[in-house]
Scaffold this active site. Structure first.
Site, PDB file in Angstrom:
ATOM      1  N   GLY A   1      44.776  48.724  35.269  1.00  0.00           N
ATOM      2  CA  GLY A   1      43.778  47.651  35.256  1.00  0.00           C
ATOM      3  C   GLY A   1      43.956  46.820  36.520  1.00  0.00           C
ATOM      4  N   VAL A   2      43.392  45.611  36.506  1.00  0.00           N
ATOM      5  CA  VAL A   2      43.451  44.784  37.719  1.00  0.00           C
ATOM      6  C   VAL A   2      44.896  44.530  38.160  1.00  0.00           C
ATOM      7  CG1 VAL A   2      43.198  42.619  36.377  1.00  0.00           C
ATOM      8  CG2 VAL A   2      42.652  42.636  38.792  1.00  0.00           C
TER       9      VAL A   2
ATOM     10  N   GLU B   1      31.101  28.698  32.416  1.00  0.00           N
ATOM     11  CA  GLU B   1      31.626  29.135  31.112  1.00  0.00           C
ATOM     12  C   GLU B   1      32.297  27.949  30.439  1.00  0.00           C
ATOM     13  OE1 GLU B   1      33.937  32.718  31.416  1.00  0.00           O
ATOM     14  OE2 GLU B   1      32.177  33.932  31.826  1.00  0.00           O
TER      15      GLU B   1
ATOM     16  N   HIS C   1      37.493  35.814  20.551  1.00  0.00           N
ATOM     17  CA  HIS C   1      36.240  35.484  21.240  1.00  0.00           C
ATOM     18  C   HIS C   1      35.186  35.204  20.180  1.00  0.00           C
ATOM     19  CE1 HIS C   1      32.871  35.574  23.971  1.00  0.00           C
ATOM     20  NE2 HIS C   1      33.698  35.711  24.999  1.00  0.00           N
TER      21      HIS C   1
ATOM     22  N   ARG D   1      36.978  28.173  23.330  1.00  0.00           N
ATOM     23  CA  ARG D   1      36.762  29.329  22.448  1.00  0.00           C
ATOM     24  C   ARG D   1      37.350  29.199  21.054  1.00  0.00           C
ATOM     25  NH1 ARG D   1      37.660  34.312  26.565  1.00  0.00           N
ATOM     26  NH2 ARG D   1      35.777  33.732  27.678  1.00  0.00           N
TER      27      ARG D   1
ATOM     28  N   HIS E   1      40.560  39.068  21.127  1.00  0.00           N
ATOM     29  CA  HIS E   1      40.082  39.281  22.495  1.00  0.00           C
ATOM     30  C   HIS E   1      41.212  39.285  23.522  1.00  0.00           C
ATOM     31  CE1 HIS E   1      37.178  39.137  25.741  1.00  0.00           C
ATOM     32  NE2 HIS E   1      37.674  38.004  26.203  1.00  0.00           N
TER      33      HIS E   1
ATOM     34  N   ARG F   1      43.740  30.433  26.696  1.00  0.00           N
ATOM     35  CA  ARG F   1      43.318  30.781  28.051  1.00  0.00           C
ATOM     36  C   ARG F   1      41.925  30.240  28.353  1.00  0.00           C
ATOM     37  NH1 ARG F   1      40.166  35.084  30.136  1.00  0.00           N
ATOM     38  NH2 ARG F   1      39.991  35.929  28.045  1.00  0.00           N
TER      39      ARG F   1
ATOM     40  N   LEU G   1      41.317  37.757  34.802  1.00  0.00           N
ATOM     41  CA  LEU G   1      41.174  38.693  35.928  1.00  0.00           C
ATOM     42  C   LEU G   1      41.912  38.102  37.128  1.00  0.00           C
ATOM     43  CD1 LEU G   1      37.407  39.665  35.561  1.00  0.00           C
ATOM     44  CD2 LEU G   1      39.376  41.126  35.090  1.00  0.00           C
TER      45      LEU G   1
HETATM   46  P1  FAD Z   1      44.182  46.128  31.483  1.00  0.00           P
HETATM   47  O1  FAD Z   1      43.020  45.957  32.353  1.00  0.00           O
HETATM   48  O2  FAD Z   1      43.942  46.175  30.026  1.00  0.00           O
HETATM   49  O3  FAD Z   1      44.926  47.459  31.911  1.00  0.00           O
HETATM   50  C1  FAD Z   1      45.981  47.972  31.151  1.00  0.00           C
HETATM   51  C2  FAD Z   1      46.277  49.361  31.624  1.00  0.00           C
HETATM   52  O4  FAD Z   1      47.483  49.835  31.015  1.00  0.00           O
HETATM   53  C3  FAD Z   1      45.212  50.380  31.275  1.00  0.00           C
HETATM   54  O5  FAD Z   1      45.024  51.211  32.378  1.00  0.00           O
HETATM   55  C4  FAD Z   1      45.823  51.148  30.094  1.00  0.00           C
HETATM   56  O6  FAD Z   1      45.332  52.464  29.962  1.00  0.00           O
HETATM   57  C5  FAD Z   1      47.273  51.148  30.512  1.00  0.00           C
HETATM   58  N1  FAD Z   1      48.224  51.355  29.416  1.00  0.00           N
HETATM   59  C6  FAD Z   1      48.326  50.674  28.251  1.00  0.00           C
HETATM   60  N2  FAD Z   1      49.337  51.168  27.526  1.00  0.00           N
HETATM   61  C7  FAD Z   1      49.892  52.177  28.237  1.00  0.00           C
HETATM   62  C8  FAD Z   1      50.945  53.080  27.999  1.00  0.00           C
HETATM   63  N3  FAD Z   1      51.649  53.069  26.880  1.00  0.00           N
HETATM   64  N4  FAD Z   1      51.227  54.006  28.946  1.00  0.00           N
HETATM   65  C9  FAD Z   1      50.508  54.074  30.100  1.00  0.00           C
HETATM   66  N5  FAD Z   1      49.490  53.237  30.372  1.00  0.00           N
HETATM   67  C10 FAD Z   1      49.190  52.296  29.450  1.00  0.00           C
HETATM   68  N6  FAD Z   1      38.788  38.209  31.659  1.00  0.00           N
HETATM   69  C11 FAD Z   1      38.247  37.474  32.665  1.00  0.00           C
HETATM   70  O7  FAD Z   1      38.974  36.832  33.435  1.00  0.00           O
HETATM   71  N7  FAD Z   1      36.899  37.466  32.833  1.00  0.00           N
HETATM   72  C12 FAD Z   1      36.044  38.161  32.034  1.00  0.00           C
HETATM   73  O8  FAD Z   1      34.846  38.134  32.236  1.00  0.00           O
HETATM   74  C13 FAD Z   1      36.598  38.916  30.973  1.00  0.00           C
HETATM   75  N8  FAD Z   1      35.807  39.615  30.134  1.00  0.00           N
HETATM   76  C14 FAD Z   1      36.371  40.429  29.201  1.00  0.00           C
HETATM   77  C15 FAD Z   1      35.552  41.230  28.419  1.00  0.00           C
HETATM   78  C16 FAD Z   1      36.102  42.123  27.520  1.00  0.00           C
HETATM   79  C17 FAD Z   1      35.222  42.994  26.684  1.00  0.00           C
HETATM   80  C18 FAD Z   1      37.519  42.201  27.382  1.00  0.00           C
HETATM   81  C19 FAD Z   1      38.143  43.159  26.419  1.00  0.00           C
HETATM   82  C20 FAD Z   1      38.338  41.375  28.131  1.00  0.00           C
HETATM   83  C21 FAD Z   1      37.777  40.490  29.048  1.00  0.00           C
HETATM   84  N9  FAD Z   1      38.581  39.679  29.845  1.00  0.00           N
HETATM   85  C22 FAD Z   1      38.005  38.931  30.831  1.00  0.00           C
HETATM   86  C23 FAD Z   1      40.033  39.776  29.779  1.00  0.00           C
HETATM   87  C24 FAD Z   1      40.493  40.664  30.936  1.00  0.00           C
HETATM   88  O9  FAD Z   1      39.597  41.731  31.089  1.00  0.00           O
HETATM   89  C25 FAD Z   1      41.888  41.226  30.727  1.00  0.00           C
HETATM   90  O10 FAD Z   1      42.760  40.234  30.282  1.00  0.00           O
HETATM   91  C26 FAD Z   1      42.424  41.775  32.029  1.00  0.00           C
HETATM   92  O11 FAD Z   1      41.490  42.684  32.576  1.00  0.00           O
HETATM   93  C27 FAD Z   1      43.761  42.460  31.802  1.00  0.00           C
HETATM   94  O12 FAD Z   1      44.117  43.169  32.950  1.00  0.00           O
HETATM   95  P2  FAD Z   1      45.462  43.997  32.956  1.00  0.00           P
HETATM   96  O13 FAD Z   1      45.521  44.694  34.253  1.00  0.00           O
HETATM   97  O14 FAD Z   1      46.577  43.121  32.572  1.00  0.00           O
HETATM   98  O15 FAD Z   1      45.291  45.021  31.748  1.00  0.00           O
HETATM   99  C1  SIN Z   2      33.239  36.649  28.548  1.00  0.00           C
HETATM  100  O1  SIN Z   2      32.484  37.143  29.385  1.00  0.00           O
HETATM  101  O2  SIN Z   2      32.859  35.919  27.630  1.00  0.00           O
HETATM  102  C2  SIN Z   2      34.690  36.950  28.627  1.00  0.00           C
HETATM  103  C3  SIN Z   2      35.308  36.070  29.606  1.00  0.00           C
HETATM  104  C4  SIN Z   2      36.787  36.030  29.427  1.00  0.00           C
HETATM  105  O3  SIN Z   2      37.336  36.576  28.472  1.00  0.00           O
HETATM  106  O4  SIN Z   2      37.417  35.361  30.242  1.00  0.00           O
END
Ligand code: FAD
Ligand code: SIN
Length: 527
Positions: A13-14, A113, A230, A276, A337, A372, A378
């Site tokens: 992810g990010v 937001e 959420h 929220r 969420h 949060r 992100l």
């Molecule tokens: P993730 O992006 O979840 O990445 C985790 C990675 O780890 C994935 O690639 C997964 O496959 C991998 N992984 C997990 N377990 C294992 C394992 N056992 N072995 C190997 N790989 C594994 N936040 C905002 O700031 N703005 C928004 O607009 C927003 N909108 C959202 C909308 C939705 C529908 C959701 C669900 C969340 C939203 N969020 C938003 C929250 C935000 O998207 C997440 O908190 C953030 O993207 C998390 O990033 P990350 O890199 O920590 O994890």
């Molecule tokens: C949303 O678009 O409502 C999600 C935003 C976030 O989880 O930060």
């Protein structure tokens, strides 16, 4: 045969992608293990956008203040300052790398937001911000030859020797067998655990594995009781809970009950843009009052042309369910969420286990406190992904290939494309978490949940199933410990905030009783 590399990043992810790029910039070999396709993550589905101080009427103090207010007294102020200051730097860098944020008349377009005092949310392709971030970061990562991305590599445990994390055990998707890989350091970027709950906005990969792996490796876990629900997930029977972004309320969306009444005024003067946790609890109260399973999001005051352009993904998804967002009331209810708690880190992603770093939703940097602020995650993944990569390089551990001393059971192969959690365990845990450790909790519900988890643990569990139940136990245990209500944690038997006894973080560590952190600003020295 064991593998070796310089750095292991778990998750794409990010946070994972940004950490990998930082590591590779030094010429180090980086192996990214990820559970599904490279672009499958919470990040991919992020809609509303990313908060950043870049507009003319905004400044760092305002973003910090909004973040601290949302965090309800539990934010680490240094972490918040770091998020906001570095956030602007890293978002500018993303723009240089070719990300396409939406613009109006050539200038960046900012949306509103909940609980933000300014319009400071950048978005991409209307409501597909996460997808665009993943696209831009994967394109950038592909320019670094030393990054090897290994999809469908489900990691189940960390390898610890002499108190240091030296590698991981994963299920090799090609050999279809458990395998070990060793490195100088491991960066956990496995994201959150929304899938612990029956109703969630999170995709199936979000089972919180990294949190459980870190716990079994001896890392401290902080603030696990704080789960964000959420308010507005689309509630269609038997369909996954698709998110209807908070930005829809930011653009003027209204919440109505089944009688068509706008009800948020009965709960909070900020109406639909209250934080929220407040909107989610108000919806629950309204559903109980009117005996329904959902309320409605009303966007009908806005034109169809505007809505189709501003929220194209949401427009199309609703259409799939025969809903026109410009004409119909949209059935919504809260869903799990985001996890505010996680693996405790310092400002550079260091956990309490040497050689193990954590960034993004898996971690607890102290940025979010008890709740949060929308669109801060992100940004957190970007900032602390980069910082943890830099810290891992600076700490310069030697590569060490050794036997596992962590006491972890051996992985057993199931379907290497699945997450390895037994369907029966998943189903039971999700229901118990939703019913007893959900938006409203109390002592009885939490005790009963813990009893059920202990019962599940008595069956012969595989590693992934054990990780899943353990994580549920960690959340229920800290929710039971915190006898007050604050941010995302609401105890019906202790409805007030109690700063005298609970202005502190909960800390859990394997083989130790749950305890309280000494200070609120809890970042640590290098381990
Ligand atoms: P993730 O992006 O979840 O990445 C985790 C990675 O780890 C994935 O690639 C997964 O496959 C991998 N992984 C997990 N377990 C294992 C394992 N056992 N072995 C190997 N790989 C594994 N936040 C905002 O700031 N703005 C928004 O607009 C927003 N909108 C959202 C909308 C939705 C529908 C959701 C669900 C969340 C939203 N969020 C938003 C929250 C935000 O998207 C997440 O908190 C953030 O993207 C998390 O990033 P990350 O890199 O920590 O994890
Ligand atoms: C949303 O678009 O409502 C999600 C935003 C976030 O989880 O930060």
């Amino acid at each position: 045969m064991s593998l070796e590399t310089d750095y292991i990043v778990i998750g794409s992810g990010v946070a994972g992608l940004r950490a990998s790029i930082e590591l590779a910039r030094t010429g180090a070999r980086v192996t990214v293990l990820t559970k599904d396709k490279a672009n499958e993550s919470n990040t991919e589905y992020a809609q509303g956008g990313v908060a950043v101080v870049l507009s003319d009427d905004d400044n760092a103090e305002l973003h910090e203040e909004d973040t601290l207010i949302a965090g309800a007294g539990l934010c680490d102020t240094k972490a918040v300052e770091t998020l906001v200051a570095d956030g602007t730097k890293y978002i500018k860098q993303l723009i240089e790398w070719g990300i396409e944020f939406d613009r109006e008349g050539g200038k960046l377009a900012f949306t509103q937001e909940a609980a933000h005092s300014r319009r400071r949310i950048l978005h991409a392709h209307g409501d597909s911000t996460g997808k665009e971030i993943v696209r831009a970061l994967i394109a950038r990562a592909r320019q670094e030859k030393q990054i090897v991305l290994m999809p469908f590599a489900n990691t189940e445990s960390l390898i610890v020797a002499d108190g240091r994390c030296v590698g991981v055990r994963f299920l090799d998707p090609i050999l279809r067998a458990p395998r070990e890989i060793f490195a100088r350091a491991v960066i956990l970027c496995t994201g959150g655990a929304g899938q612990l709950y029956l109703h969630t906005t999170n995709p199936p990969v979000a089972t919180g594995d990294g949190m459980a792996m870190a716990y079994f490796a001896g890392a401290e876990m902080a603030d696990m009781e704080f789960v964000q629900f959420h308010p507005t997930a689309l509630n269609i029977e038997n369909a996954p809970r698709f998110l209807l972004s908070e930005a829809m309320r930011g653009e003027g969306g209204i919440l109505r009950n089944k009688l068509g009444e706008r009800f948020m005024g009965n709960y909070d003067e900020r109406l639909e843009l209250a934080p929220r946790d407040i909107v989610s609890r108000s919806i629950v109260a309204e559903m109980r009052k009117t005996g329904t399973r959902n309320v409605f999001l009303d966007m009908t005051d806005l034109s169809e042309d505007f809505l189709r352009e501003r929220f194209p993904k949401i427009y199309e998804t609703c259409k799939f369910y025969d809903l026109n967002i410009a004409a119909d009331l949209l059935p919504v209810s809260p869903a799990s969420h985001y996890c505010m708690g996680g693996v405790r880190t310092d400002l550079d992603g260091r956990t309490t286990v040497a050689g193990l770093y954590a960034a993004g939703e898996v971690s607890c940097t102290g940025v979010h406190g008890a709740n949060r602020l929308a669109s801060n995650s992100l940004l957190e993944g970007l900032v602390f992904g980069a910082r943890s990569g830099a810290a891992a390089i600076a700490d310069n551990y030697e590569l060490r290939m050794t036997n596992d001393e962590s006491g972890n059971p051996k992985s057993e192969i199931q379907n290497p494309k699945s997450d390895g959690i037994s369907t029966a365990v998943k189903k039971r845990v999700k229901r118990v978490m939703w019913e007893r450790v959900g938006i409203l909790r109390d002592k009885d519900s939490l005790k009963r949940a813990l009893k059920e988890f202990e019962q599940i643990e008595k069956s012969n569990l595989g590693t992934s199933s054990r990780n899943f139940v353990t994580l549920a136990k960690l959340i229920a245990t800290s929710a039971l410990w915190r006898e007050e209500s604050r941010g995302g944690h609401f105890r019906t038997d202790f409805p007030e905030r109690n700063d005298v006894n609970f202005h502190k973080h909960s800390i859990q560590k394997i083989d130790e009783k749950i305890s309280a952190s000494e200070k609120i600003n809890f970042y640590m020295k290098k381990s």
